[in-house]
Design a protein around this motif. Structure first.
Motif, PDB file in Angstrom:
ATOM      1  N   THR A 240       0.862  -1.174   0.000  1.00 18.78           N
ATOM      2  CA  THR A 240       0.000   0.000   0.000  1.00 18.78           C
ATOM      3  C   THR A 240       0.901   1.228   0.000  1.00 18.78           C
ATOM      4  N   GLU A 241       0.319   2.403  -0.217  1.00 23.68           N
ATOM      5  CA  GLU A 241       1.113   3.628  -0.208  1.00 23.68           C
ATOM      6  C   GLU A 241       1.852   3.780   1.126  1.00 23.68           C
ATOM      7  N   GLN A 242       1.136   3.629   2.237  1.00 20.46           N
ATOM      8  CA  GLN A 242       1.761   3.795   3.541  1.00 20.46           C
ATOM      9  C   GLN A 242       2.743   2.674   3.823  1.00 20.46           C
TER      10      GLN A 242
ATOM     11  N   ILE B 157       5.996   3.502   2.138  1.00 23.59           N
ATOM     12  CA  ILE B 157       6.740   4.528   2.871  1.00 23.59           C
ATOM     13  C   ILE B 157       7.429   3.918   4.082  1.00 23.59           C
ATOM     14  N   ASP B 158       6.689   3.088   4.825  1.00 23.50           N
ATOM     15  CA  ASP B 158       7.263   2.455   6.022  1.00 23.50           C
ATOM     16  C   ASP B 158       8.451   1.570   5.658  1.00 23.50           C
TER      17      ASP B 158
ATOM     18  N   ARG C 167      11.553   3.716   4.776  1.00 19.55           N
ATOM     19  CA  ARG C 167      12.196   4.328   5.942  1.00 19.55           C
ATOM     20  C   ARG C 167      13.182   3.343   6.596  1.00 19.55           C
TER      21      ARG C 167
ATOM     22  N   GLU D  87       0.733  10.973  -3.650  1.00 18.38           N
ATOM     23  CA  GLU D  87       0.500   9.537  -3.725  1.00 18.38           C
ATOM     24  C   GLU D  87       0.582   9.043  -5.164  1.00 18.38           C
TER      25      GLU D  87
END
Length: 250
Positions: A78-80, A83-84, A87, A153
């Protein structure tokens, strides 16, 4: 796109505003060339990074010579989730002296195979610089899917999102091809300099590769179609390209 020198690594890289997880492409600086190592099977990311560090040490190269990597994941993020993951991913690059203040010189492709999927994100291959007087331009373009790079996004800019008809796939492929071509231009290169192009999709694109890659002139070297999807949900086609001086199997 901005072309910057990464002197500690012996290469130049394409920086895109708002993208911290990877650069859009790298090219060896004068006096250097890029080599590529591929693992026989993808190795879990932490183990893969450790193996890459051992390899660089063994050949007398610093970790800053690490210029590009190819990852394999079990399923699109997913988008999030993406990102996670990123990181965590950049922490090793930061420790190696590569990533700093949101600037990342390392190019990357991350795709999700349809078969023989890794259980966790894994390292499939990596590229690095070595000292060389070869006149052959060597470079690696990061993978990109059919959406814009930068802030925001991915889903907001996906070309014909949700449509995998042959016409939609043609539009997606053309978008990706144009992005790869622009990266070549920024590096001062053309399709004729490319020896290996990789297409990643789960959809039938055989005729499109013929019409939009080979006939267009983008298939001057070898084109390999991988049954794999891009790393973010709703993206359907990804492509990258490279020319390296030598390839090694570990």
């Amino acid at each position: 796109m901005e072309l910057l020198d990464f002197h500690p690594g012996g290469y130049r890289f394409i920086k895109v505003e708002g993208v911290f997880q990877f650069s859009s492409g790298v090219a060896a600086a004068p006096g250097f060339a890029l080599e590529r190592v591929r693992f026989a099977r993808p190795v879990p990311l932490a183990e893969g990074f450790a193996a890459a560090e051992r390899h660089l040490t063994a050949i007398g190269r610093p970790t800053t010579a690490f210029a590009a990597c190819e990852l394999r994941s079990s399923a699109p993020f997913t988008e999030q989730g993406f990102i996670d993951f990123n990181r965590v991913y950049v922490k090793t690059l930061e420790r190696w002296g590569l990533y700093s203040d949101g600037v990342n010189p390392v190019a990357r492709t991350n795709v999700c195979p349809a078969y023989d999927k890794p259980e966790v994100p894994s390292l499939h291959a990596f590229s690095y610089t070595v000292e060389s007087d070869s006149p052959q331009p060597t470079f690696v373009l990061a993978g990109n899917a059919e959406c814009a790079q930068g802030p925001g996004e991915y889903r907001d800019s996906i070309v014909r999102r949700g449509d995998t008809s042959i016409d939609a796939m043609r539009d997606k492929l053309r978008f990706v091809r144009a992005e790869q071509e622009e990266r070549l231009r920024v590096l001062g290169l053309q399709w004729r300099h490319v020896l290996n192009t990789q297409a990643y999709t789960l959809h039938e694109v055989g005729p499109l590769l013929r019409e939009e890659i080979f006939a267009y002139g983008a298939g001057t070297g070898a084109v390999t179609w991988h049954l794999a999807s891009p790393p973010v949900v709703d993206c359907e086609y990804e492509m990258d390209a490279r020319t390296v001086l030598r390839e090694i199997l570990l």
